[in-house]
Design a protein around this motif. Structure first.
Motif, PDB file in Angstrom:
ATOM      1  N   PHE A  86     -58.381  35.029 -95.379  1.00  0.00           N
ATOM      2  CA  PHE A  86     -57.067  33.683 -95.109  1.00  0.00           C
ATOM      3  C   PHE A  86     -56.350  33.896 -96.116  1.00  0.00           C
ATOM      4  CE2 PHE A  86     -59.530  31.838 -92.262  1.00  0.00           C
ATOM      5  CZ  PHE A  86     -58.559  31.009 -90.825  1.00  0.00           C
ATOM      6  N   LEU A  87     -54.220  34.889 -95.845  1.00  0.00           N
ATOM      7  CA  LEU A  87     -53.949  34.750 -97.197  1.00  0.00           C
ATOM      8  C   LEU A  87     -52.419  33.736 -96.873  1.00  0.00           C
ATOM      9  CD1 LEU A  87     -52.765  36.592 -99.148  1.00  0.00           C
ATOM     10  CD2 LEU A  87     -51.353  38.210 -97.689  1.00  0.00           C
ATOM     11  N   VAL A  88     -53.088  33.281 -98.056  1.00  0.00           N
ATOM     12  CA  VAL A  88     -52.419  31.719 -97.341  1.00  0.00           C
ATOM     13  C   VAL A  88     -50.641  31.424 -98.647  1.00  0.00           C
ATOM     14  CG1 VAL A  88     -51.833  29.738 -98.204  1.00  0.00           C
ATOM     15  CG2 VAL A  88     -53.665  31.135 -96.972  1.00  0.00           C
ATOM     16  N   ASP A  89     -49.492  31.513 -98.672  1.00  0.00           N
ATOM     17  CA  ASP A  89     -48.218  31.784 -99.116  1.00  0.00           C
ATOM     18  C   ASP A  89     -48.299  29.940-100.240  1.00  0.00           C
ATOM     19  OD1 ASP A  89     -46.391  31.218 -99.592  1.00  0.00           O
ATOM     20  OD2 ASP A  89     -44.872  32.201 -98.051  1.00  0.00           O
ATOM     21  N   VAL A  90     -48.662  30.517-101.349  1.00  0.00           N
ATOM     22  CA  VAL A  90     -48.262  28.841-101.617  1.00  0.00           C
ATOM     23  C   VAL A  90     -47.390  29.223-102.554  1.00  0.00           C
ATOM     24  CG1 VAL A  90     -50.775  28.864-101.779  1.00  0.00           C
ATOM     25  CG2 VAL A  90     -49.771  30.017-103.820  1.00  0.00           C
ATOM     26  N   SER A  91     -46.036  29.548-102.151  1.00  0.00           N
ATOM     27  CA  SER A  91     -45.119  29.974-102.828  1.00  0.00           C
ATOM     28  C   SER A  91     -44.495  28.199-102.955  1.00  0.00           C
ATOM     29  CB  SER A  91     -44.371  30.673-102.501  1.00  0.00           C
ATOM     30  OG  SER A  91     -43.762  30.490-100.996  1.00  0.00           O
ATOM     31  N   GLY A  92     -43.138  28.246-103.882  1.00  0.00           N
ATOM     32  CA  GLY A  92     -42.892  26.468-103.853  1.00  0.00           C
ATOM     33  C   GLY A  92     -42.551  25.699-102.291  1.00  0.00           C
ATOM     34  N   SER A  93     -41.577  27.114-102.438  1.00  0.00           N
ATOM     35  CA  SER A  93     -41.404  26.785-100.472  1.00  0.00           C
ATOM     36  C   SER A  93     -41.687  26.094 -99.659  1.00  0.00           C
ATOM     37  CB  SER A  93     -40.175  27.744 -99.885  1.00  0.00           C
ATOM     38  OG  SER A  93     -41.246  28.655 -99.802  1.00  0.00           O
ATOM     39  N   MET A  94     -43.284  26.649-100.261  1.00  0.00           N
ATOM     40  CA  MET A  94     -44.406  25.929 -99.555  1.00  0.00           C
ATOM     41  C   MET A  94     -44.850  24.788 -99.362  1.00  0.00           C
ATOM     42  SD  MET A  94     -45.350  28.503 -96.651  1.00  0.00           S
ATOM     43  CE  MET A  94     -47.361  27.974 -96.014  1.00  0.00           C
ATOM     44  N   ALA A  95     -44.118  23.989 -99.778  1.00  0.00           N
ATOM     45  CA  ALA A  95     -44.564  22.497-100.619  1.00  0.00           C
ATOM     46  C   ALA A  95     -43.842  21.834 -99.634  1.00  0.00           C
ATOM     47  CB  ALA A  95     -44.371  22.048-102.621  1.00  0.00           C
ATOM     48  N   GLU A  96     -44.719  21.416 -98.155  1.00  0.00           N
ATOM     49  CA  GLU A  96     -43.703  20.360 -97.911  1.00  0.00           C
ATOM     50  C   GLU A  96     -44.899  19.982 -96.826  1.00  0.00           C
ATOM     51  OE1 GLU A  96     -39.877  21.718 -95.205  1.00  0.00           O
ATOM     52  OE2 GLU A  96     -39.841  22.665 -96.598  1.00  0.00           O
ATOM     53  N   PRO A  97     -44.725  18.735 -96.177  1.00  0.00           N
ATOM     54  CA  PRO A  97     -45.686  18.364 -95.051  1.00  0.00           C
ATOM     55  C   PRO A  97     -46.254  19.276 -94.286  1.00  0.00           C
ATOM     56  CG  PRO A  97     -44.060  16.629 -95.749  1.00  0.00           C
ATOM     57  CD  PRO A  97     -43.557  17.969 -96.260  1.00  0.00           C
ATOM     58  N   ASN A  98     -44.923  19.902 -93.075  1.00  0.00           N
ATOM     59  CA  ASN A  98     -45.632  20.932 -92.176  1.00  0.00           C
ATOM     60  C   ASN A  98     -45.518  21.870 -92.878  1.00  0.00           C
ATOM     61  OD1 ASN A  98     -42.772  21.195 -92.621  1.00  0.00           O
ATOM     62  ND2 ASN A  98     -42.686  21.294 -91.125  1.00  0.00           N
ATOM     63  N   LYS A  99     -45.364  22.296 -94.163  1.00  0.00           N
ATOM     64  CA  LYS A  99     -46.152  23.947 -94.477  1.00  0.00           C
ATOM     65  C   LYS A  99     -48.010  24.320 -95.222  1.00  0.00           C
ATOM     66  CE  LYS A  99     -41.698  25.590 -94.969  1.00  0.00           C
ATOM     67  NZ  LYS A  99     -40.294  26.464 -95.770  1.00  0.00           N
ATOM     68  N   LEU A 100     -47.501  23.819 -96.366  1.00  0.00           N
ATOM     69  CA  LEU A 100     -48.743  24.195 -97.241  1.00  0.00           C
ATOM     70  C   LEU A 100     -50.276  23.031 -96.687  1.00  0.00           C
ATOM     71  CD1 LEU A 100     -50.599  25.562 -98.638  1.00  0.00           C
ATOM     72  CD2 LEU A 100     -50.269  24.284-100.915  1.00  0.00           C
TER      73      LEU A 100
END
Lengths: 185, 775
Positions: free
Chosen positions: B408-422
């Motif tokens: 699993f390659l998970v994008d953990v950039s700042g833009s992922m900091a939302e309930p429907n993302k990370l």
């Protein structure tokens, strides 16, 4: 071909409103509901309503409208979420006094964070008015419109809030200074 | 420590002092209060202290750090606010590219027909007049384009609206045509035109070209005034020529639109008339922007041309690659649930149709998939046939899955900091982690500003370790998609399981904004890895920033699939219920080629798969990449078929006969029908596929007899697919005029079936939402 005069653009107005009031509205909403998620939802909805039915007037004059809509939206969101709506009781508020202790004060010397901390100790209603005033830039009359209070009541509540805040601020300032002094060998 | 209890001093004088400090007193009150202060030093001191304190508060009371809306919600808002115009709701978002050009063409035609407007630019024909003035430099460009437009020379309305409309659309999607306009040196022309366009409803493009012809050919004394009149007649609804005059949409910085910024006089509003300038002052749009850099909504979609009817005599073969992606459905659902109509490009018909599980019979003969073809009447035109070609992949029970090596390659950039993302990624991963067995290996790689292996390849049994790594994910920093990708591939290669499933699963909101972001380099890497047996699947999360086309492309090149995850239930569907399908490829490079029999078929139209079409030569070319089919997957393709001898819409002459030249009549030798053409077959379906590890393709042929089952007696699954296809066409704004939301609803209701997973019930709700947004 010389272009004629430019029309008054609508889009910049609404976008400017977003830039201008986004943070104040969120801070305001959070002070009411205490939950960042609900606050954001309410603010999002507020701007969506703005897009649908933008009222007339320049950016600043949108403030009462925005805060009123945001407030109403919060109320219904909170009802939906079965959260407690803060009670509007001065008496309760006056009994609370979580003034920061010396250690806290020393840690948070920075004026802004101190003010935020102090404002958080105010009763919900007073916090709301302070945010409306200082973040929203609303006049007493606008605040009255947004909150459904009378202008006189707004004046009294804001005075109480600011008076309390000022005293507490001066007190912590004094404390901080003392702490700092005591640390000097 | 003794706490000091503060009692507010609430007497009226002090309240006024505060009001004074805040500047809330009227001038009279201020004067009175200042007089009071002069007489009362204590009060003056208090008021001054309060003034200083409020000043402090005003400068030192910041809005909270976290006080901004999440980036995605914000960009969504910006786009909504930008589009707060007086046009019908969401209209702008749809088809604006097409509109720009269509009406640009229309305007161009007006120019050709009304040269006398030049002389009266200040009349109600102002807009057109201005266009003309501006057109001098670019006339030839405009006229060239117009010449290519098939409707230019028709007098009055043409009975074959539909075909003409389609032709217009085809024409518009030619990138060359787009460039023609962006390249116009006189910015104002294009701008003016684009503004004109924005006033017109999409129906103009999608339903009927008649108004255009009518408009352009009409020798009206006030041509511009005729514009809305003609529009109103296009579908029986009247279109307000001018809304409230508010909500102009303007170009935002950084977009190519900006250079088209154009100034215009205040509109002249005349009683009962539509002032031409009022048609133009509402909207600015951009050209040739496929990359989502216009305005601030950064979601990007590739425009999809519409598949048009093909004459069997001219194009007997229809070739395309299968597509098992379903992301478009979840994305469309997200738009509709937010009360917005999705952009037409985001609606991929085949992905909507393929979203639903169909209860077709899996293969019994050991082949990787079973093929069936159902024929029925097209709901929107009973004289036409609707053919449903369906592939059902063989099912592999989750328990019998081959061993998997998942990275699993998970994008953990700042833009992922939302309930429907990370957080949703974490939830999805937890769901999957629970299903892993001792045969499986899983590792977790994160990427943001830097990349890291947060969970080295771990046996599926060590759930505690896996779950702990999932829980520890947190977001921050910018995004380097490619760096993470190579690390993930490295992980996958190190623990490669022969004869197992080796797959990198990328979970991202689509933001590859740092480092190797060249599409080509990225795609080359992915393709190369796919050849080594490590496939790539892409899970899209979040909104506002979604690079839909990039992500679909990545998955396609990596022999994987692309899912859009907008909720936990979607995660469950994609990752768990279909885990065996999502992860186990049972056949790759699956291509379909259908040969239609001219003895039975006059013309046909493939519904959807616009971006999956292949050249007919590609079918037998094993080097050509195509779609993969997973275990238990359904792939459905729908054709609308006009039977031979059916009353057809009047044929459209592509160009009129030349006035000054006589082309010698060329007698094309008519193809002789083969004996097979007379055996009552409608078409011959050919499939090519490779086994997951294979390099050479196998061929399967399925001849289809022309035996039609009426719509109300046909199978439930066929009716369901037809309903979804109708929904997609309506949503894309390219439905045949006879197709209605009500028809789609009835059809869907009749075919809902037992719906154990609730997907179809949800779709019924979406129909209502989409209909209400389409009014």
């Amino acid at each position: 071909m010389p272009p004629p005069a430019e029309p008054i653009p609508e889009r910049p107005r609404l976008l400017a409103a977003l830039d201008r009031f986004e943070r104040p509205l969120i801070a305001f909403a959070r002070s009411i509901c205490g939950d960042p998620e609900t606050a954001r939802d309410a603010v999002q909805d507020t701007f969506l309503s703005l897009a649908k039915n933008p009222p007339d007037g320049d950016v600043e004059s949108l403030a009462p409208w925005l805060f009123t809509v945001c407030r109403n939206r919060l109320t219904s969101l909170q009802r939906k979420n079965h959260r407690l709506v803060p009670m509007e009781t001065l008496t309760l508020a006056e009994a609370t006094d979580p003034s920061p202790g010396p250690a806290d004060a020393a840690e948070n010397r920075e004026t802004s964070s101190q003010l935020i901390r102090l404002i958080a100790t105010l009763p919900a209603r007073q916090q709301e008015l302070i945010r409306l005033k200082f973040h929203g830039g609303l006049s007493y009359r606008d605040i009255a419109t947004a909150t459904g209070l009378t202008v006189t009541h707004v004046g009294t509540l804001l005075h109480q809030a600011l008076d309390t805040l000022r005293r507490k601020y001066l007190a912590t300032e004094a404390l901080t200074t003392r702490c700092q002094l005591s640390k000097i060998p | 420590m003794k706490t000091e209890i503060d009692f507010p001093s609430a007497d009226e004088t002090h309240v006024r002092a505060t009001a004074w400090a805040l500047g809330q007193l009227t001038p009279e009150e201020t004067t009175a209060f200042e007089a009071e202060m002069a007489a009362n030093p204590g009060l003056a001191a208090y008021a001054e202290e309060m003034r200083q304190f409020t000043h402090l508060l005003a400068t030192e009371f910041p809005t909270d750090e976290s006080g901004q809306l999440p980036e995605a919600s914000r960009s969504h808002l910006v786009s909504v606010l930008s589009q707060s115009v007086s046009t019908p709701r969401n209209f702008v978002k749809r088809h604006w590219k097409m509109l720009s050009l269509t009406t640009a063409a229309a305007a161009g035609i007006m120019l050709t027909l009304r040269p006398d407007w030049i002389n009266r630019p200040e009349t109600p024909g102002l807009a057109a007049g201005r266009v003309l003035e501006g057109a001098t430099q670019s006339e030839s460009l405009l006229f060239t384009s117009v010449d290519e437009a098939p409707f230019k020379s028709k007098e009055g309305s043409n009975p074959s609206d539909q075909a003409a409309a389609q032709d217009i659309r085809n024409w518009h999607f030619q990138p060359g045509a787009v460039r023609t306009y962006t390249g116009v040196s006189n910015e104002e022309v294009s701008h003016e035109l684009s503004r004109l366009n924005s006033r017109q409803p999409n129906d103009l493009v999608t339903r009927s070209a008649a108004p255009l012809t009518e408009l352009t050919a009409a020798p009206a004394p006030e041509p511009v005034k005729r514009l809305p009149v003609a529009l109103a007649s296009s579908d029986g609804r009247s279109i307000p020529g001018r809304g409230v005059g508010r909500g102009n949409s303007y170009a935002y910085s950084g977009s190519p639109v900006q250079k088209f910024r154009f100034k215009l006089a205040k509109p002249q509003m005349q009683e009962g008339k539509i002032s031409p300038t009022s048609l133009t002052d509402d909207f600015v749009t951009g050209f040739g922007n496929n990359s989502g850099d216009t305005l601030t909504n950064t979601e990007s979609y590739k425009p999809l041309p519409k598949n048009v009817f093909q004459e069997v005599t001219q194009a007997p073969l229809s070739t395309f690659s299968i597509d098992v992606d379903t992301a478009s459905y979840a994305n469309v659902r997200r738009f509709l649930n937010e009360g917005q109509r999705p952009p037409a490009e985001a609606v991929r018909l085949e992905e909507l149709v393929n979203y639903f599980p169909y209860e077709d019979v899996p293969p019994q003969d050991g082949k990787p998939f079973a093929v069936r073809v159902d024929l029925t009447n097209a709901p929107w035109n009973p004289a036409h046939r609707l053919a449903r070609v369906s592939l059902k992949g063989k099912e592999i029970a989750t328990a019998q899955r081959p061993a998997s090596n998942l990275v699993f390659l998970v994008d953990v950039s700042g833009s992922m900091a939302e309930p429907n993302k990370l957080p949703l990624v974490q939830q999805s991963l937890r769901l999957l982690a629970e299903r892993l067995t001792e045969n499986d290996r899983v590792s977790l790689v994160t990427y943001a500003g830097s990349t890291a292996v947060v969970l080295p390849s771990t046996n599926g049994q060590e759930k505690t370790r896996i779950l702990a790594a999932i829980d520890a994910l947190s977001s921050g920093g910018s995004t380097n998609g490619a760096g993470g990708l190579s690390l993930a591939y490295q992980q996958a290669a190190e623990h490669f399981i022969k004869d197992g499933v080796n797959r990198v699963i990328l979970a991202t909101d689509g933001d590859f904004n740092v480092g190797i972001s060249s599409h080509e380099a990225l795609l080359a890497l992915i393709q190369e890895k796919a050849k080594t047996g490590v496939f790539l699947s892409v899970l899209g999360y979040g909104r506002g920033n979604l690079k839909d086309d990039t992500m679909e492309l990545l998955a396609d090149k990596g022999n994987g699939n692309y899912g859009y995850i907008d909720s936990l239930s979607e995660a469950r569907k994609t990752l768990v219920e279909q885990m065996s399908g999502t992860l186990v490829t049972i056949a790759k490079d699956v291509k379909i080629q259908i040969e239609f029999n001219p003895a039975a078929v006059k013309s046909y139209r493939l519904l959807g798969y616009e971006n999956r079409l292949l050249a007919k030569e590609d079918f037998n070319d094993d080097k050509k990449d195509a779609g993969e089919i997973g275990a238990g997957h359904n792939v459905t393709a729908l054709y609308e078929i006009v039977p031979a001898g059916a009353p057809d819409a009047a044929p459209v002459p592509v160009v009129d006969g030349l006035k000054y030249q006589q082309v010698p009549a060329v007698t094309v030798p008519k193809p002789e029908p083969t004996p097979a053409a007379l055996n009552g077959e409608l078409m011959n379906v050919k499939l090519r596929w490779k086994l997951p590890a294979g390099d050479t393709s196998e061929l399967l042929e399925v001849p289809v007899k022309d035996s039609i089952i009426p719509l109300d007696q046909t199978g439930q699954e066929t009716r369901w697919a037809a309903a979804v296809a109708g929904f997609a066409q309506l949503l894309r704004g390219e439905a045949p005029p006879t197709l209605t939301w009500e028809m789609v609803r009835q059809l869907a209701r009749s075919a809902k079936g037992s719906d154990p997973l609730g997907y179809r019930g949800e779709f019924l709700q979406l129909i209502d939402k989409a209909e209400s947004l389409s009014r």
